[in-house]
Design an enzyme around this catalytic site. Structure first.
Site, PDB file in Angstrom:
ATOM      1  N   ASP A 475       5.312  26.144   9.888  1.00 50.92           N
ATOM      2  CA  ASP A 475       4.704  26.896   8.792  1.00 50.92           C
ATOM      3  C   ASP A 475       3.392  26.287   8.311  1.00 50.92           C
ATOM      4  O   ASP A 475       2.652  26.912   7.551  1.00 50.92           O
ATOM      5  CB  ASP A 475       5.665  26.938   7.587  1.00 50.92           C
ATOM      6  CG  ASP A 475       6.851  27.864   7.830  1.00 50.92           C
ATOM      7  OD1 ASP A 475       6.698  28.828   8.589  1.00 50.92           O
ATOM      8  OD2 ASP A 475       7.924  27.599   7.258  1.00 50.92           O
TER       9      ASP A 475
HETATM   10  C1  GLC Z   1      11.571  25.789   7.734  1.00 54.36           C
HETATM   11  C2  GLC Z   1      11.523  27.299   7.862  1.00 54.36           C
HETATM   12  C3  GLC Z   1      11.337  27.693   9.312  1.00 54.36           C
HETATM   13  C4  GLC Z   1      10.149  26.975   9.911  1.00 54.36           C
HETATM   14  C5  GLC Z   1      10.282  25.469   9.722  1.00 54.36           C
HETATM   15  C6  GLC Z   1       9.087  24.684  10.220  1.00 54.36           C
HETATM   16  O1  GLC Z   1      12.723  25.303   8.350  1.00 54.36           O
HETATM   17  O2  GLC Z   1      12.727  27.887   7.376  1.00 54.36           O
HETATM   18  O3  GLC Z   1      11.162  29.082   9.412  1.00 54.36           O
HETATM   19  O4  GLC Z   1      10.104  27.283  11.280  1.00 54.36           O
HETATM   20  O5  GLC Z   1      10.450  25.193   8.346  1.00 54.36           O
HETATM   21  O6  GLC Z   1       7.939  24.858   9.461  1.00 54.36           O
END
Ligand code: GLC
Length: 783
Positions: A475
């Protein structure tokens, strides 16, 4: 330091000290009605949605995270001493307080002994009920008569909308109205408004919760929070408890509560039991509590029975026999909605998250998984991309509008979830089932998969790698629409490989040929543009800036492209060994493999948003536990059993049972991330329960380490274990057949089954063809 132990026989974790480093929580109920309860009885309850149907209040951001909760206060009517069954909130001297908390599957039982009296509260939600039950028992183990008042207490919200109740106080503090009749407290919210059952999200409608007492006489009640606590009282010492008398308060606006007073007289050795229920809809009458409780256990235990293992590692056994599948299921059911950290303000299923949760749930709950898988497939647009979030209640396939933005990885997780379902169940026809797209049109599942691949192929950048779009799995990496992601390129390679196999099995030769060509050209682009000399790059930004390269001062190597280079089949032989060594040497720590290193401290946050986290935390160089299963799986793929085990042991919650002061969070469930060596809190875990780690740890344990793999044609036994394990035993249900498996490792191997026997007959290779299986099978594999 140890705060408890695993009771595998009863499928419980038993906490023996109430002063755990963090609240150690559990879930009760279902996503229809349920909540969280900690070992100090803190937590909250909700109906249908933690955002729109929040029934009780919880104060986040207020350590020790215990306020308020489902408290049961006790007061000795002779000495006037008072306390709570759950130790908190009063926290009397620990050496004088006997305590045991059993977190089980869908229930929590807290037992205590203080001031010569014993009490026990069992919390659970009966199957399919919309209320929770607290079964309360008080015992007099002494030899003199005792009189005690017992005060069960709960704090309902003024408004069921979590955000409004916490912030819009000029509204919510004028809408509560309570009533009492015949052992039942009614807590009304907005009762002057009409009800609006068709629109659950309408927060301005009349609604009610109840708190009902059964099995004892009501000596008093309170329904106004301030009257119960006292204007200057506290949860630790509510004035009504201190004085030993509820006041019969009714709330008129302000903040409601629901509390009863029950006066018990206990002869020596006597115990008395009564119950309270809190919930919505019908008030249960003359409930058979024992039967309802047995139903809860049966419900969960029947879902955890697919695999039983006996390995040389007790912690691994406890995880795999109870907690890993349970944690996976809870993550599947609750998604990322509500925990002690997820404050319950989000609704809906994250596309990528849920598809990954499914990978582990299919072997436990195939039918429910199928329903969810179909829902997710209908959350894919006709162009192949996916809705970032699917809202089960509001979802309307065929007429969903366009998303605010696309993520590059979302739909590619279908290549993990769909084959996992088909391989587990043998339901190969599922590939030909026709399902609608989110916006328009329909296609077979096979067609949906093709679109998912096309989506990324059509959105490829200057180096022939898939574009990052709004985000890839991480993210916090900002590549811009035209930036390219190596992680998604490897996911795409994985997808193409799966697609070739499915196409061949469907006798779609042209499709298989098409996918093979795409795969070959993708491999070339990855090799030419993503290989950095000793490891794979993470990404290119829209302007060509590299991520995860030796050229970067920060974020010069990322974990995922290395593990996925192996998992996707792109890196093989010496190259695979080399990337695994690079990953190990640069990123492995005692508490797991870091997501990247060095963390971002100087780089422009526009480049890596992860910089907003302190170094060594979460996406900024923390041990992101979601990814740890991939490292284990990649090591196992290459036959590195000792390495795979090292990675698993370092992140496995149970490994920290006797070092709980380091990890701090629950030793029976995963957490999202662990502080890495760049953080002063090295080793501390954060954000328990709901995380992709629950799934991938579970899957890595079963399919990578134990090597128990469901495949299209049958069941494969291909373990990759530490050389010091002399073997292990497992019982596995597979397509309705029972497999009694014994793996022997007389020569200290890490991988490689040399001999495989099915019901006394020798087989060649490691696959047991499905059609050779009887109802019950004896399988011996010798490494
Ligand atoms: C959190 C989110 C997921 C994302 C991960 C890495 O676990 O729920 O969707 O892929 O962070 O950023």
């Amino acid at each position: 330091m140890q705060y408890g132990y695993f009771d595998d026989e009863n499928k419980e974790y038993v906490i023996t000290r109430p002063d755990t480093p963090k609240p150690w929580s559990n879930y009760i109920g279902s996503a229809e009605f349920g909540g969280l309860v900690t070992n100090n009885a803190a937590g909250y309850t909700f109906y249908k949605s933690a955002a729109q149907g929040r029934l009780t209040r919880f104060r986040f951001n207020s350590p020790p995270s215990s306020f308020p909760g489902r408290y049961v206060y006790l007061r000795d009517r002779e000495t006037f001493k008072h306390w709570s069954n759950s130790w908190m909130p009063g926290a009397p001297p620990i050496e004088e307080f006997d305590y045991e908390c059993r977190h089980g599957t869908g229930y929590t039982k807290i037992k205590s002994g203080f001031q010569g009296l014993e009490s026990e509260v069992l919390y659970f939600v009966p199957p399919n009920a919309t209320h929770e039950v607290w079964k309360i028992t008080v015992r007099n183990p002494g030899d003199a008569d005792r009189s005690v008042s017992v005060f069960p207490f709960v704090e309902p919200q003024c408004n069921w909308n979590a955000e409004d109740d916490g912030t819009n106080l000029q509204y919510t503090q004028y809408i509560a109205a309570t009533a009492y009749e015949d052992g039942v407290i009614d807590i009304g919210s907005n009762i002057n408004m009409p009800t609006d059952p068709e629109h659950f999200e309408n927060k301005d409608q009349a609604r009610h919760t109840f708190f009902a007492l059964d099995g004892a006489d009501v000596a008093g009640f309170d329904t106004d929070l301030e009257c119960f606590l006292g204007a200057h009282g506290s949860y630790a010492a509510p004035q009504a408890v201190v004085e030993g008398a509820c006041r019969g308060s009714l709330s008129a606006g302000d903040l409601p509560c629901a509390a009863f007073q029950v006066d018990l007289d206990l002869a020596p050795g006597e115990e008395q039991t009564f119950s309270v229920c809190f919930g919505v809809n019908e008030v249960p009458r003359a409930m058979d509590i024992e039967n309802a409780f047995a139903g809860v256990k049966q419900h969960w235990h029947s879902r955890l029975g697919e695999l039983k293992v006996e390995t040389p590692d007790a912690g691994f056994n406890s995880m795999l026999n109870v907690w890993a599948p349970y944690n996976n299921l809870m993550t599947f059911y609750w998604s990322r909605a509500a925990s002690m950290v997820y404050a319950g303000e989000r609704d809906g299923l994250g596309y990528r998250d849920t598809l990954q949760d499914l990978v582990g749930s299919v072997s436990l709950i195939a039918e429910e998984s199928l329903e969810c898988l179909e829902l997710m497939l209908t959350g894919q647009y006709a162009n192949g991309g996916a809705m970032p979030v699917v809202k089960p209640f509001a979802h309307s396939p065929g007429s969903e509008g366009p998303p605010p933005h696309y993520r590059s990885d979302d739909a590619l997780w279908l290549f993990n979830a769909v084959p996992a379902y088909v391989k587990e169940t043998g339901d190969f026809d599922f590939y030909t089932k026709v399902l609608p797209y989110a916006d328009q049109g329909e296609a077979s599942v096979f067609g949906h998969l093709r679109r998912a691949i096309e989506f990324n192929l059509e959105r490829s950048g200057a180096h022939g790698l898939p574009c990052g779009l709004h985000a890839d799995w991480n993210d916090c990496i900002r590549l811009g629409e035209k930036g390219e992601t190596v992680f998604v390129a490897l996911q795409l390679r994985y997808a193409l490989r799966e697609y070739v196999e499915i196409a061949e099995r469907l006798e779609e030769g042209a499709e298989a040929g098409w996918a093979r060509e795409q795969l070959a050209s993708l491999d070339k682009n990855i090799e030419v543009h993503a290989w950095d000399g000793e490891w794979y790059l993470r990404a290119y930004r829209y302007d060509g800036l590299k991520f995860g390269s030796r050229e970067n001062d920060e974020g010069s190597i990322f974990m995922n492209p290395q593990s996925w280079a192996v998992l996707s089949g792109h890196a093989t032989g010496d190259r695979a060994t080399q990337v695994m060594e690079s990953m190990h040497n640069q990123l492995a720590t005692d508490y797991g493999v870091m997501i990247c290193t060095p963390p971002y401290v100087k780089t422009d946050p526009e480049v890596c948003l992860g910089r907003l986290f302190n170094p060594g935390m979460k996406e900024n160089g923390g041990v992101f536990n979601h990814t740890q299963g991939w490292a284990v799986m990649a090591a196992a793929e290459l036959g590195m059993g000792d390495r795979a085990w090292e990675y698993m042991r370092n992140v496995m919650p149970a490994s920290y049972n006797d070092r709980a002061e380091i990890r701090q969070v629950e030793p029976y469930v995963v957490c999202q991330s662990t502080h890495s060596l760049f953080s002063p809190r090295y080793g501390a875990g954060r954000l328990s329960w709901l995380s992709g780690s629950a799934v991938w740890n579970h899957v890595a344990m079963t399919s990578a380490i134990l090597g128990l793999k469901s495949e299209y044609d049958g069941f494969r036994i291909d373990p990759c274990i530490p050389s010091e394990w002399p073997g292990f035993k497992a019982e596995r249900m597979f397509r309705g057949r029972k497999l009694n498996i014994e793996v022997r490792n007389p020569n200290g191997a890490q991988k490689g089954v040399k001999e495989l026997m099915l019901n006394g007959e020798q087989l060649s290779g490691t696959l047991i063809p499905g059609d050779l299986l009887k109802d019950e099978n004896e399988i011996v594999a010798v490494m």
